[in-house]
Design an enzyme around this catalytic site. Structure first.
Site, short mmCIF file in Angstrom:
data_model
loop_
_atom_site.label_atom_id
_atom_site.label_comp_id
_atom_site.label_asym_id
_atom_site.label_seq_id
_atom_site.Cartn_x
_atom_site.Cartn_y
_atom_site.Cartn_z
N GLY A 1 0.82 -1.20 0.00
CA GLY A 1 0.00 0.00 0.00
C GLY A 1 0.85 1.26 0.00
N GLY A 2 0.44 2.22 0.82
CA GLY A 2 1.16 3.49 0.89
C GLY A 2 2.59 3.34 1.37
N GLY B 1 22.94 7.83 -32.64
CA GLY B 1 22.61 8.71 -31.52
C GLY B 1 23.13 8.20 -30.20
N ALA B 2 23.34 6.89 -30.08
CA ALA B 2 23.86 6.34 -28.84
C ALA B 2 25.28 6.85 -28.56
CB ALA B 2 23.85 4.81 -28.92
#
Length: 563
Positions: A226-227, A462-463
C-alpha cells in the site's frame, strides 16, 4: 493496614529526603490517629505517604522507567520474536546491531507511544510504537537509521511512528549524514484512520526534502504494501531480501477481486520481480545478514551529504600508474563478438572492486560504484554480452537514475562505451524509447561532475552522443585504436549509400574512412587515441586534475527532465 508513625526524628528525616528506615510502622484497624509513646500514628497508607517524599517518588519513577525500557527492548514480546526468527528474519534491534559498528548506536524516542483511543487502543501500550530510530557509526562514519518492528502491531505506521521517522530524516539533514530505512511493516495502522495516512504524507514530504541532500537507502526486510511502498520508492536505492520481503501497492486478494488474476505474494511483489522485471529494487540478498553487510559496504562508497568534502577517500593501495595489458585481450577485434564489459572494468578500477547497482536489471548496461586511486567514482558501461550492448528502455532508465544520483552527490563519472545504437522494434517504440532514451541524454547533459569517457570498440548513431560524448560537456574523451565512431556500421551504411552496388568494395572504403577513431580525433571529439594498457593511468590522472572542476550555474528553478 500499615501506617507511619510521625515523631520529631521522622519529620526531620522526611525534610532531608531520607528513607523509610527512620519510620516506625504500627498496625491500625481504623482510619484515625492513634497516640503512641513516640508520637502519633497516621491512618494514611504507607504508599500514599511515600508518594509525597521526593526521593521515593524518584525511586518509583525509576522503577517505572526501567519497566518501560524493558518493554521497549522486548518489542512485541518473546513469542512474537520467536515467530520472527522462525520465518528466517531478524528483529528490528538485531538488524540495527548488525548495521552499526559495535556499541555505537544511540537510540532516539525509545519511549514514544501512540495516542490513539479508537477501537480499544487506549488500553494498549507500545513503548517505541513499533519502530526503533537513532544514529551511530558505520565503518567509523555517522549514519542515521530507523528499523520497523514487525513484532509490534505488525510494524504498522501510526501518527507517532511517522513522527519518529520524520525526526530521523530531519536530524540527518541537519548534520549531513545518510539515512537507512529498514522496512518491515504491514502498512497504515487501520485503528488510526486518517491520522496514519497523514503520517505517511509527512514522511513522503521529508523524503523529497532530503533528496539530493543526504543519501537515502531503503532495505525491504519484510512486507511493504500500500502506501508504505512510496517512501522507499522516493529514496535513492532500494534493496530487498529474498523470500522474506515483498512490495506491492495492492495485494493478491485485491488483484483477484479486481482483475480475477490468481497470483502469489512472491510472484506479485517478491525480490526477483522487482530486481529483474519492474526495476523498482536495486539488488537483493539471500538473508538479513547478507543484506546488512552489503549496506555497510555500499555506505563505504557514498558521501555523507551533498557537500563535496564528505566524499570518502581510502588509502591508495593500488598504483595509479598500473598498466592493464589484459584489457586489449578481453575485447575481440570483431565488432559483432560479445564480451563482458565487467571484466574490462575490473582490470581498471582499484583492486577490481565494483559494487554493482541493479545487476539483474537491463544487463546491457552496467552501473556501479568503484574507486580510482582511493576516490569513489560512478561507473557506467555498455555490456555487449546482453543485447549486443544496445540501449533500450530499461537500460536508459537504469543509467539515467544512476547518473543523476552521482551528479547530486558530486561523484565523478567514468563511462565505458561499446554501443551499436538504440534497440529497434515496435515494442521499444510503443514503449516510449524516445522519451526514455532522452532521460539518459538529459542526465549526462545536466551532470556537472567530472566526466571521463573511453570508447573501447564502437559508438554508433545517436547512442554515441548519449553515452557521455564530448558534445555533452564530458571533460576527457578517449578511444582505443580499434574503436569505430560512425552513424552506423560500414555494411549498413554502404547498403543505404550505394543501394547494393559493388557492396564489398564500398564497404571496405567506408570502413577505412570511418571504422576507426581518426576522424573523431581530428575533429577534437576525442581528446586522444590511447593504448588500452594505459587506460587506468590516464583516467586516474584526469580525475586527479578534475577534483577542482567548477561549472557556472545556469539560473533556473529546476530542469524538466522527460519523465
Amino acid at each position: 493496614m500499615l501506617v507511619r508513625v510521625f515523631n520529631k526524628q521522622a519529620t526531620n528525616s522526611l525534610r532531608k529526603g531520607l528513607t523509610t528506615s527512620s519510620f516506625r510502622c504500627v498496625s491500625v484497624t481504623k482510619d484515625y490517629l492513634k497516640p503512641t509513646k513516640r508520637g502519633f500514628a497516621s491512618a494514611v497508607p504507607v504508599e500514599d505517604n511515600l508518594d509525597s517524599n521526593p526521593a521515593m517518588m524518584k525511586l518509583k519513577f525509576q522503577e517505572r522507567l526501567q519497566k518501560e525500557r524493558e518493554q521497549a527492548l522486548m518489542g512485541g514480546g518473546q513469542k512474537r520474536i520467536d515467530k520472527q526468527h522462525a520465518k528466517g528474519s531478524l528483529t528490528a534491534r538485531e538488524r540495527l546491531e548488525l548495521l552499526f559498528d559495535k556499541d555505537s548506536f544511540q537510540e532516539m524516542d525509545q519511549l514514544k507511544a501512540h495516542r490513539c483511543t479508537e477501537f480499544g487502543m487506549e488500553s494498549k501500550n507500545f513503548p517505541g510504537d513499533g519502530i526503533v530510530t537513532g544514529h551511530g557509526l558505520v565503518n567509523g562514519r555517522h549514519v542515521y537509521a530507523f528499523s520497523q518492528d514487525f513484532t509490534v502491531v505488525g510494524g504498522t505506521l501510526s501518527e507517532t511512528h511517522a513522527q519518529k521517522m520524520v525526526k530521523v530524516m530531519e536530524m540527518a539533514m541537519r548534520v549531513g549524514a545518510p539515512v537507512i530505512g529498514l522496512n518491515d511493516s504491514g502498512g497504515a495502522r487501520i485503528q488510526e484512520g486518517v491520522d496514519s495516512l497523514a503520517g505517511y504524507a509527512d514522511v513522503f514530504q521529508k523524503n523529497v526534502d532530503a533528496s539530493g541532500v543526504v543519501p537515502q537507502i531503503s532495505v525491504i526486510m519484510g512486507p511493504c504494501a500500500g502506501g508504505a511502498v512510496y517512501s522507499p520508492a522516493m529514496t535513492d536505492f532500494i534493496f530487498m531480501v529474498e523470500d522474506t520481503s515483498y512490495m506491492f501497492v495492492t495485494g493478491p486478494k485485491v488483484v483477484k477481486t479486481v482483475t480475477n488474476e490468481d497470483v502469489t505474494t512472491e510472484d506479485l511483489g517478491g525480490s526477483k520481480v522487482h530486481t529483474a522485471k519492474s526495476g523498482v529494487a536495486h539488488g537483493d540478498f539471500a538473508n538479513d545478514v547478507a543484506a546488512l553487510r552489503a549496506m555497510r559496504r555500499l555506505l563505504d562508497f557514498l558521501p555523507s551529504s551533498n557537500e563535496k568534502e564528505t566524499l570518502p577517500v581510502k588509502e591508495a593501495t593500488d598504483p595509479a600508474d598500473r598498466l592493464v595489458p589484459e584489457v586489449e585481450r578481453l575485447v575481440p577485434d570483431d565488432p559483432n563478438s560479445p564480451y563482458n564489459m565487467k571484466d574490462v572494468i575490473g582490470q581498471i578500477v582499484d583492486h577490481g572492486e565494483l559494487f554493482e547497482i541493479q545487476p539483474d536489471m537491463a544487463g546491457n548496461i552496467i552501473t556501479g560504484f568503484a574507486r580510482m586511486e582511493g576516490h569513489t567514482v560512478g561507473v557506467i558501461g555498455n555490456n555487449p554480452l546482453t543485447l549486443a550492448g544496445c540501449l533500450d528502455i530499461n537500460a536508459s532508465n537504469k543509467a539515467a537514475r544512476f547518473v543523476r544520483f552521482c551528479d547530486a552527490f558530486n561523484i565523478p563519472l567514468v563511462t565505458f562505451v561499446d554501443v551499436p545504437g538504440f534497440l529497434p522494434g515496435t515494442e521499444q517504440e510503443f514503449g516510449g524509447i524516445i522519451r526514455h532514451g532522452a532521460k539518459l541524454l538529459f542526465a549526462y547533459s545536466e551532470a556537472s561532475v567530472p566526466k571521463v569517457t573511453v570508447i573501447t570498440r564502437k559508438a554508433y548513431g545517436g547512442a554515441y552522443d548519449v553515452m557521455a560524448s564530448k558534445h555533452l560537456r564530458a571533460d576527457a574523451n578517449y578511444a582505443w585504436p580499434g574503436a569505430e565512431i560512425a552513424v552506423m556500421g560500414a555494411k549498413g551504411a554502404t547498403e543505404i549509400l550505394f543501394h547494393g552496388e559493388d557492396l564489398e568494395a564500398h564497404t571496405a572504403e567506408y570502413a577505412a574512412r570511418f571504422a576507426n577513431p581518426m576522424v573523431a580525433a581530428q575533429r577534437g571529439f576525442v581528446d586522444d587515441i590511447i593504448d588500452p594498457q594505459d587506460t587506468r593511468r590516464i583516467i586516474c590522472n584526469d580525475l586527479r586534475v578534475l577534483r577542482t572542476k567548477k561549472m557556472p550555474e545556469i539560473k533556473k528553478k529546476h530542469s524538466n527532465i522527460p519523465l
